[in-house]
Design a protein around this motif. Structure first.
Motif, PDB file in Angstrom:
ATOM      1  N   SER A  56       9.810   2.306  -5.092  1.00  0.00           N
ATOM      2  CA  SER A  56      11.082   1.473  -4.106  1.00  0.00           C
ATOM      3  C   SER A  56      11.101   2.234  -2.680  1.00  0.00           C
ATOM      4  O   SER A  56      11.835   1.851  -2.120  1.00  0.00           O
ATOM      5  CB  SER A  56      12.292   2.134  -5.286  1.00  0.00           C
ATOM      6  OG  SER A  56      12.318   3.764  -5.057  1.00  0.00           O
ATOM      7  N   HIS A  58       8.532   2.396  -0.733  1.00  0.00           N
ATOM      8  CA  HIS A  58       7.470   1.730  -0.141  1.00  0.00           C
ATOM      9  C   HIS A  58       7.986   0.687   0.861  1.00  0.00           C
ATOM     10  O   HIS A  58       7.568  -0.348   0.700  1.00  0.00           O
ATOM     11  CB  HIS A  58       6.374   1.340  -1.180  1.00  0.00           C
ATOM     12  CG  HIS A  58       5.440   2.277  -1.695  1.00  0.00           C
ATOM     13  ND1 HIS A  58       4.670   1.940  -2.621  1.00  0.00           N
ATOM     14  CD2 HIS A  58       5.779   3.550  -1.888  1.00  0.00           C
ATOM     15  CE1 HIS A  58       4.262   2.973  -3.284  1.00  0.00           C
ATOM     16  NE2 HIS A  58       4.810   4.222  -2.665  1.00  0.00           N
ATOM     17  N   GLU A  59       8.595   1.122   1.847  1.00  0.00           N
ATOM     18  CA  GLU A  59       9.288   0.255   2.659  1.00  0.00           C
ATOM     19  C   GLU A  59       9.047   0.959   4.169  1.00  0.00           C
ATOM     20  O   GLU A  59       8.820   2.116   4.248  1.00  0.00           O
ATOM     21  CB  GLU A  59      10.941   0.168   2.472  1.00  0.00           C
ATOM     22  CG  GLU A  59      11.130  -0.525   1.216  1.00  0.00           C
ATOM     23  CD  GLU A  59      12.487  -0.539   0.898  1.00  0.00           C
ATOM     24  OE1 GLU A  59      13.415  -0.044   1.903  1.00  0.00           O
ATOM     25  OE2 GLU A  59      13.003  -0.911  -0.087  1.00  0.00           O
ATOM     26  N   TYR A  62      10.736   4.231   5.169  1.00  0.00           N
ATOM     27  CA  TYR A  62      10.220   5.646   4.647  1.00  0.00           C
ATOM     28  C   TYR A  62       8.659   5.814   4.872  1.00  0.00           C
ATOM     29  O   TYR A  62       8.355   6.934   4.838  1.00  0.00           O
ATOM     30  CB  TYR A  62      10.342   5.326   3.032  1.00  0.00           C
ATOM     31  CG  TYR A  62      11.667   5.116   2.581  1.00  0.00           C
ATOM     32  CD1 TYR A  62      12.563   6.364   2.934  1.00  0.00           C
ATOM     33  CD2 TYR A  62      12.053   4.087   1.892  1.00  0.00           C
ATOM     34  CE1 TYR A  62      13.890   5.748   2.376  1.00  0.00           C
ATOM     35  CE2 TYR A  62      13.512   3.596   1.641  1.00  0.00           C
ATOM     36  CZ  TYR A  62      14.341   4.574   1.886  1.00  0.00           C
ATOM     37  OH  TYR A  62      15.677   4.488   1.473  1.00  0.00           O
ATOM     38  N   ASP A 123      12.616   0.163  13.786  1.00  0.00           N
ATOM     39  CA  ASP A 123      12.843  -0.452  12.416  1.00  0.00           C
ATOM     40  C   ASP A 123      14.292  -0.438  12.198  1.00  0.00           C
ATOM     41  O   ASP A 123      14.583  -1.658  11.577  1.00  0.00           O
ATOM     42  CB  ASP A 123      12.158   0.839  11.599  1.00  0.00           C
ATOM     43  CG  ASP A 123      12.628   0.629  10.128  1.00  0.00           C
ATOM     44  OD1 ASP A 123      12.420  -0.473   9.327  1.00  0.00           O
ATOM     45  OD2 ASP A 123      13.518   1.411   9.528  1.00  0.00           O
ATOM     46  N   ALA A 127      15.992  -4.017  11.077  1.00  0.00           N
ATOM     47  CA  ALA A 127      16.652  -3.929   9.814  1.00  0.00           C
ATOM     48  C   ALA A 127      18.235  -4.456   9.793  1.00  0.00           C
ATOM     49  O   ALA A 127      18.716  -5.184   9.054  1.00  0.00           O
ATOM     50  CB  ALA A 127      16.532  -2.783   9.212  1.00  0.00           C
ATOM     51  N   HIS A 134      12.791  -8.631   8.224  1.00  0.00           N
ATOM     52  CA  HIS A 134      12.516  -7.349   8.160  1.00  0.00           C
ATOM     53  C   HIS A 134      10.910  -7.133   7.946  1.00  0.00           C
ATOM     54  O   HIS A 134      10.066  -6.502   8.595  1.00  0.00           O
ATOM     55  CB  HIS A 134      13.276  -6.606   7.925  1.00  0.00           C
ATOM     56  CG  HIS A 134      13.058  -4.921   8.032  1.00  0.00           C
ATOM     57  ND1 HIS A 134      13.149  -4.070   6.830  1.00  0.00           N
ATOM     58  CD2 HIS A 134      12.726  -4.113   9.078  1.00  0.00           C
ATOM     59  CE1 HIS A 134      12.885  -2.766   7.312  1.00  0.00           C
ATOM     60  NE2 HIS A 134      12.675  -2.849   8.655  1.00  0.00           N
ATOM     61  N   SER A 135      10.653  -7.311   6.597  1.00  0.00           N
ATOM     62  CA  SER A 135       9.358  -7.331   6.108  1.00  0.00           C
ATOM     63  C   SER A 135       8.194  -8.091   6.689  1.00  0.00           C
ATOM     64  O   SER A 135       6.975  -7.647   6.530  1.00  0.00           O
ATOM     65  CB  SER A 135       9.392  -7.594   4.677  1.00  0.00           C
ATOM     66  OG  SER A 135       9.833  -8.954   4.303  1.00  0.00           O
ATOM     67  N   ASN A 140       2.925  -4.150   6.681  1.00  0.00           N
ATOM     68  CA  ASN A 140       2.050  -2.862   6.531  1.00  0.00           C
ATOM     69  C   ASN A 140       1.190  -2.946   7.532  1.00  0.00           C
ATOM     70  O   ASN A 140       0.985  -1.697   8.158  1.00  0.00           O
ATOM     71  CB  ASN A 140       1.282  -3.053   4.951  1.00  0.00           C
ATOM     72  CG  ASN A 140       2.213  -2.610   3.868  1.00  0.00           C
ATOM     73  OD1 ASN A 140       3.398  -2.221   4.395  1.00  0.00           O
ATOM     74  ND2 ASN A 140       1.866  -2.840   2.885  1.00  0.00           N
TER      75      ASN A 140
END
Length: 314
Positions: A56, A58-59, A62, A123, A127, A134-135, A140
């Motif tokens: 959870s 893995h954003e 973080y 970020d 957000a 956002h993603s 990645n």
């Protein structure tokens, strides 16, 4: 300078002095410093471990926090072990090569930490101001490239500073009035003109910090503009809460850096041990402060840490 009693060359070693004027209290002084380093080490390791194993987390937020934790570990570890060896065992000698390595790490990872703060501000901006994408914006691959750019910038800008330092000849004085090697501390021992060192060091510091602080400030101005347009008070408070941890750690880092600079620049009437302690705080307090703030303010990390503690007790 007179060259009668000096040999312009690289010394085999320098002598670090711990806390000048407070040698009798070195053991007592070491207690809070060692405690701060222990908290720094385990706190940042817990952050890295939690982000690695908890899916959870893995954003993007973080991942950047993991970069900050890794940077804090390197920055504090580049100074603390040798400093504690001086305070505990009076192990004051450091080889010329080790001194240059320590100088490189303290400088480059200070720049890297500043870059990570900028990435975290970006970020938070995405957000809050563009949450639906956002993603997509911070995928990645984008995060990896951004992290590499921050790392390369810190290393590339620091290498010339260290080469400029290595080219200098050093005279008979090998005593550094600090418990660690830094560009300013070592440059003062040179028996040649080091104006170019001062100009380059000041230029890259202003360039890096000025660039990062400017865009961090701009990102938060835009965040505030968007947040104040939210229709509900609860939405505005949630946006401010999301950014509060980041604002706290940024203020701690840059305020200590500014205070250290002002102390060295204008605090000529202050005792030398004040300059030394302020400089040490710059390397120890933010790396200790960051994991504490994020563990307290971030629910996901706090709950994961509590689960780890409860699991170990059971």
């Amino acid at each position: 300078m007179s060259s009668v009693n000096s040999t312009p060359s690289h010394p085999s070693a320098f002598i670090l002095t711990g806390i000048p004027g407070m040698e009798a209290a070195h053991i007592w002084i070491s207690l809070p410093f060692s405690g701060m380093y222990i908290i720094t080490f385990f706190g940042n390791c817990i952050i890295l471990y939690a982000v690695k194993i908890e899916r959870s987390l893995h954003e993007p937020m973080y991942y950047f926090l993991s970069m900050l934790a890794a940077t804090d570990l390197v920055l504090s570890t580049s100074v603390s072990p040798k400093m504690l060896a001086i305070l505990w065992f009076n192990s004051r000698e450091i080889s010329f090569e080790a001194c240059m390595v320590q100088t490189f790490f303290t400088l480059s990872f200070s720049f890297i930490e500043s870059g990570v703060f900028l990435a975290m501000a970006i970020d938070r901006y995405v957000a809050i101001c563009n949450p639906l994408r956002h993603s997509v914006i911070l995928s990645n691959q984008v995060i990896i490239r951004l992290g590499l750019a921050i790392l390369i910038r810190g290393l590339v800008l620091s290498i010339p500073d260290c080469f400029l330092l290595i080219r200098l000849p050093f005279c008979s004085n090998k005593v550094i009035s600090f418990p660690y090697c830094g560009t300013g501390n070592v440059t003062k021992l040179a028996c040649a003109d080091f104006l170019i060192n001062i100009v380059y060091g000041l230029a890259i510091t202003i360039l890096v910090v000025g660039f990062d602080v400017t865009f961090i400030a701009l990102s938060y101005v835009m965040i505030l503009r968007v947040a104040f347009r939210f229709p509900s008070r609860a939405a505005r408070l949630k946006a401010f809460s999301t950014c509060s941890s980041h604002v706290c750690v940024i203020l701690m880092f840059y305020m200590l850096a500014l205070f250290t600079y002002l102390t060295n620049r204008f605090g000529h009437n202050l005792p030398l041990y004040v300059h030394v302690i302020v400089a040490i705080f710059y390397f120890l307090v933010p790396p200790m402060f960051n994991p504490i703030v994020y563990a307290m303010k971030t629910k996901q990390i706090r709950s994961h840490v509590l689960r780890m503690i409860c699991f170990n007790r059971s």
